[in-house]
Scaffold this motif. Structure first.
Motif, PDB file in Angstrom:
ATOM      1  N   VAL A 156       0.850  -1.121   0.085  1.00  0.00           N
ATOM      2  CA  VAL A 156       0.093   0.069  -0.146  1.00  0.00           C
ATOM      3  C   VAL A 156       1.014   1.289   0.130  1.00  0.00           C
ATOM      4  O   VAL A 156       1.672   1.429   0.988  1.00  0.00           O
ATOM      5  N   ILE A 157       0.692   2.106  -0.965  1.00  0.00           N
ATOM      6  CA  ILE A 157       1.650   3.371  -1.401  1.00  0.00           C
ATOM      7  C   ILE A 157       0.407   4.453  -1.033  1.00  0.00           C
ATOM      8  O   ILE A 157      -0.411   4.490  -1.569  1.00  0.00           O
ATOM      9  N   ASP A 158       0.991   5.539  -0.442  1.00  0.00           N
ATOM     10  CA  ASP A 158       0.145   6.708  -0.387  1.00  0.00           C
ATOM     11  C   ASP A 158       0.521   7.630  -1.499  1.00  0.00           C
ATOM     12  O   ASP A 158       0.976   7.414  -2.328  1.00  0.00           O
ATOM     13  N   GLY A 159      -0.157   8.744  -1.468  1.00  0.00           N
ATOM     14  CA  GLY A 159      -0.211   9.694  -2.654  1.00  0.00           C
ATOM     15  C   GLY A 159       1.127  10.170  -2.962  1.00  0.00           C
ATOM     16  O   GLY A 159       1.291  10.807  -4.047  1.00  0.00           O
ATOM     17  N   HIS A 160       1.984  10.214  -2.042  1.00  0.00           N
ATOM     18  CA  HIS A 160       3.388  10.722  -2.246  1.00  0.00           C
ATOM     19  C   HIS A 160       4.394   9.640  -2.765  1.00  0.00           C
ATOM     20  O   HIS A 160       5.424   9.858  -2.807  1.00  0.00           O
ATOM     21  N   GLY A 161       3.833   8.438  -2.931  1.00  0.00           N
ATOM     22  CA  GLY A 161       4.648   7.410  -3.197  1.00  0.00           C
ATOM     23  C   GLY A 161       5.705   6.637  -2.034  1.00  0.00           C
ATOM     24  O   GLY A 161       6.205   5.664  -2.228  1.00  0.00           O
ATOM     25  N   ILE A 162       5.059   6.855  -0.825  1.00  0.00           N
ATOM     26  CA  ILE A 162       5.567   6.265   0.416  1.00  0.00           C
ATOM     27  C   ILE A 162       4.785   4.882   0.896  1.00  0.00           C
ATOM     28  O   ILE A 162       3.661   5.186   0.849  1.00  0.00           O
ATOM     29  N   ILE A 163       5.522   3.851   1.036  1.00  0.00           N
ATOM     30  CA  ILE A 163       4.995   2.928   1.235  1.00  0.00           C
ATOM     31  C   ILE A 163       4.414   2.757   2.695  1.00  0.00           C
ATOM     32  O   ILE A 163       4.928   3.181   3.708  1.00  0.00           O
ATOM     33  N   GLN A 164       3.262   2.363   2.945  1.00  0.00           N
ATOM     34  CA  GLN A 164       2.483   2.423   4.235  1.00  0.00           C
ATOM     35  C   GLN A 164       2.185   1.136   4.722  1.00  0.00           C
ATOM     36  O   GLN A 164       2.094   1.152   5.948  1.00  0.00           O
ATOM     37  N   SER A 165       2.190   0.034   3.850  1.00  0.00           N
ATOM     38  CA  SER A 165       1.835  -1.345   4.264  1.00  0.00           C
ATOM     39  C   SER A 165       2.551  -2.293   3.347  1.00  0.00           C
ATOM     40  O   SER A 165       2.596  -2.043   2.180  1.00  0.00           O
ATOM     41  N   PHE A 166       2.889  -3.282   3.877  1.00  0.00           N
ATOM     42  CA  PHE A 166       4.026  -4.395   3.359  1.00  0.00           C
ATOM     43  C   PHE A 166       3.536  -5.553   3.608  1.00  0.00           C
ATOM     44  O   PHE A 166       3.874  -5.827   4.942  1.00  0.00           O
ATOM     45  N   SER A 167       2.926  -6.389   2.897  1.00  0.00           N
ATOM     46  CA  SER A 167       2.442  -7.727   3.371  1.00  0.00           C
ATOM     47  C   SER A 167       3.407  -8.737   3.615  1.00  0.00           C
ATOM     48  O   SER A 167       4.563  -8.749   3.193  1.00  0.00           O
ATOM     49  N   ALA A 168       3.118  -9.963   4.240  1.00  0.00           N
ATOM     50  CA  ALA A 168       4.055 -10.963   4.586  1.00  0.00           C
ATOM     51  C   ALA A 168       4.498 -11.507   3.196  1.00  0.00           C
ATOM     52  O   ALA A 168       5.652 -11.952   2.959  1.00  0.00           O
ATOM     53  N   THR A 169       3.630 -11.822   2.427  1.00  0.00           N
ATOM     54  CA  THR A 169       4.048 -12.195   0.919  1.00  0.00           C
ATOM     55  C   THR A 169       4.964 -11.349   0.383  1.00  0.00           C
ATOM     56  O   THR A 169       5.959 -11.787  -0.410  1.00  0.00           O
ATOM     57  N   ALA A 170       4.747 -10.076   0.352  1.00  0.00           N
ATOM     58  CA  ALA A 170       5.643  -9.085  -0.349  1.00  0.00           C
ATOM     59  C   ALA A 170       7.108  -9.109   0.451  1.00  0.00           C
ATOM     60  O   ALA A 170       8.127  -9.075  -0.086  1.00  0.00           O
ATOM     61  N   GLU A 171       7.087  -9.577   1.965  1.00  0.00           N
ATOM     62  CA  GLU A 171       8.527  -9.681   2.511  1.00  0.00           C
ATOM     63  C   GLU A 171       9.155 -10.842   1.889  1.00  0.00           C
ATOM     64  O   GLU A 171      10.495 -10.745   1.414  1.00  0.00           O
ATOM     65  N   GLN A 172       8.372 -11.871   1.637  1.00  0.00           N
ATOM     66  CA  GLN A 172       9.263 -13.153   1.099  1.00  0.00           C
ATOM     67  C   GLN A 172       9.379 -12.782  -0.449  1.00  0.00           C
ATOM     68  O   GLN A 172      10.654 -13.341  -0.997  1.00  0.00           O
ATOM     69  N   MET A 173       8.575 -12.076  -1.295  1.00  0.00           N
ATOM     70  CA  MET A 173       8.949 -11.977  -2.483  1.00  0.00           C
ATOM     71  C   MET A 173      10.084 -11.044  -2.685  1.00  0.00           C
ATOM     72  O   MET A 173      10.817 -11.245  -3.834  1.00  0.00           O
ATOM     73  N   PHE A 174      10.139  -9.804  -2.065  1.00  0.00           N
ATOM     74  CA  PHE A 174      11.333  -8.974  -2.519  1.00  0.00           C
ATOM     75  C   PHE A 174      12.400  -9.043  -1.398  1.00  0.00           C
ATOM     76  O   PHE A 174      13.459  -8.417  -1.716  1.00  0.00           O
ATOM     77  N   GLY A 175      12.274  -9.756  -0.381  1.00  0.00           N
ATOM     78  CA  GLY A 175      13.354  -9.855   0.529  1.00  0.00           C
ATOM     79  C   GLY A 175      13.654  -8.694   1.531  1.00  0.00           C
ATOM     80  O   GLY A 175      14.768  -8.639   2.093  1.00  0.00           O
ATOM     81  N   TYR A 176      12.400  -7.873   1.849  1.00  0.00           N
ATOM     82  CA  TYR A 176      12.694  -6.813   2.579  1.00  0.00           C
ATOM     83  C   TYR A 176      11.666  -7.226   3.827  1.00  0.00           C
ATOM     84  O   TYR A 176      10.521  -7.582   3.518  1.00  0.00           O
ATOM     85  N   THR A 177      11.869  -6.600   5.013  1.00  0.00           N
ATOM     86  CA  THR A 177      10.860  -6.852   6.036  1.00  0.00           C
ATOM     87  C   THR A 177       9.930  -5.632   6.033  1.00  0.00           C
ATOM     88  O   THR A 177      10.336  -4.699   5.250  1.00  0.00           O
ATOM     89  N   ALA A 178       8.837  -5.838   6.746  1.00  0.00           N
ATOM     90  CA  ALA A 178       7.873  -4.510   6.378  1.00  0.00           C
ATOM     91  C   ALA A 178       8.341  -3.356   7.334  1.00  0.00           C
ATOM     92  O   ALA A 178       8.317  -2.244   6.668  1.00  0.00           O
ATOM     93  N   ALA A 179       9.132  -3.577   8.462  1.00  0.00           N
ATOM     94  CA  ALA A 179       9.756  -2.460   8.944  1.00  0.00           C
ATOM     95  C   ALA A 179      10.977  -1.712   8.269  1.00  0.00           C
ATOM     96  O   ALA A 179      11.117  -0.350   8.300  1.00  0.00           O
ATOM     97  N   GLU A 180      11.490  -2.459   7.124  1.00  0.00           N
ATOM     98  CA  GLU A 180      12.598  -1.734   6.374  1.00  0.00           C
ATOM     99  C   GLU A 180      11.904  -1.147   5.319  1.00  0.00           C
ATOM    100  O   GLU A 180      12.156  -0.174   4.684  1.00  0.00           O
ATOM    101  N   ALA A 181      10.545  -1.585   4.757  1.00  0.00           N
ATOM    102  CA  ALA A 181      10.133  -1.270   3.626  1.00  0.00           C
ATOM    103  C   ALA A 181       9.191  -0.002   3.963  1.00  0.00           C
ATOM    104  O   ALA A 181       9.069   1.137   3.138  1.00  0.00           O
ATOM    105  N   ILE A 182       8.491   0.122   4.946  1.00  0.00           N
ATOM    106  CA  ILE A 182       7.373   1.098   5.289  1.00  0.00           C
ATOM    107  C   ILE A 182       7.968   2.100   5.548  1.00  0.00           C
ATOM    108  O   ILE A 182       9.133   2.212   6.370  1.00  0.00           O
ATOM    109  N   GLY A 183       7.778   3.375   4.821  1.00  0.00           N
ATOM    110  CA  GLY A 183       8.130   4.769   5.058  1.00  0.00           C
ATOM    111  C   GLY A 183       9.240   4.955   3.970  1.00  0.00           C
ATOM    112  O   GLY A 183       9.729   6.158   3.704  1.00  0.00           O
ATOM    113  N   ASN A 184       9.453   4.094   2.974  1.00  0.00           N
ATOM    114  CA  ASN A 184      10.225   4.378   1.963  1.00  0.00           C
ATOM    115  C   ASN A 184       9.502   4.530   0.462  1.00  0.00           C
ATOM    116  O   ASN A 184       8.539   4.216   0.587  1.00  0.00           O
ATOM    117  N   MET A 185      10.168   4.972  -0.271  1.00  0.00           N
ATOM    118  CA  MET A 185       9.624   5.386  -1.529  1.00  0.00           C
ATOM    119  C   MET A 185       9.991   4.110  -2.568  1.00  0.00           C
ATOM    120  O   MET A 185      11.122   3.432  -2.567  1.00  0.00           O
TER     121      MET A 185
END
Length: 185
Positions: A156-185
């Motif tokens: 889930v990305i907000d209007g500014h392109g910042i990641i607001q939510s990152f699913s467990a499947t996304a963690e497995q697929m992309f290799g990042y934890t939700a804590a690492e991804a949330i808040g980044n572009m």
């Protein structure tokens, strides 16, 4: 409460049927309530001590002014009950220890009544804010639980392109934890 917590909180009853141990469930809310009311008492105590120390300088001027931030803090953090506690405990402290040292006049009555009205209003608003925070946290947890069970990677990305939510499947697929991804572009 997760599935693991539910399983841990089961014990066998006398008839061999599992019985839920509610002592674990009620301990946390009791601590939270005690903390909220403790903050109210502590805030009033700190404000009263500060006002009492300055009594020789301020005399009987603005006797409730120092206690209003304590009521705001108690209501903002704790809600209605702690806000009312802070308000109701402030009035006798001011009456007996600060305002003309117990002398009753119309100005003391009016000051006290206005302070109580402000305190009740602040407590009511504080409770509304506390309930709104609880509702927002509940909705956020519900949304996250939905996102986590979707079999596809969900971001889930907000209007500014910042990641607001990152699913467990996304963690497995992309290799990042939700804590690492949330808040980044």
């Amino acid at each position: 409460m997760g599935k693991e917590d539910f399983l841990v909180n089961l014990s066998m009853g006398s008839n061999g049927v599992p019985v839920r141990d509610r002592s674990v469930e009620t301990a946390q809310p009791r601590r939270e309530v005690a903390l909220r009311y403790g903050i109210a008492v502590a805030a009033v105590a700190v404000a009263f001590i500060a006002r009492f120390v300055l009594a020789s300088i301020l005399k009987d001027q603005a006797p409730y002014l120092f206690l209003l931030p304590a009521v705001l803090l108690a209501a903002g953090v704790g809600g209605f009950g702690p806000g009312i506690l802070a308000t109701c405990s402030s009035v006798p402290l001011v009456f007996f220890f600060i305002a003309n040292y117990g002398a009753v006049g119309w100005s003391e009555v009016v000051n006290g009544a206005v302070f109580v009205l402000i305190g009740v209003g602040t407590a009511w608003i504080g409770e509304r804010l506390r309930q709104a925070r609880i509702l927002a946290l509940t909705r956020e947890a519900h949304l996250q639980s939905i996102i986590d069970i979707v079999p596809e990677a969900t971001i889930v990305i907000d209007g500014h392109g910042i990641i607001q939510s990152f699913s467990a499947t996304a963690e497995q697929m992309f290799g990042y934890t939700a804590a690492e991804a949330i808040g980044n572009m």
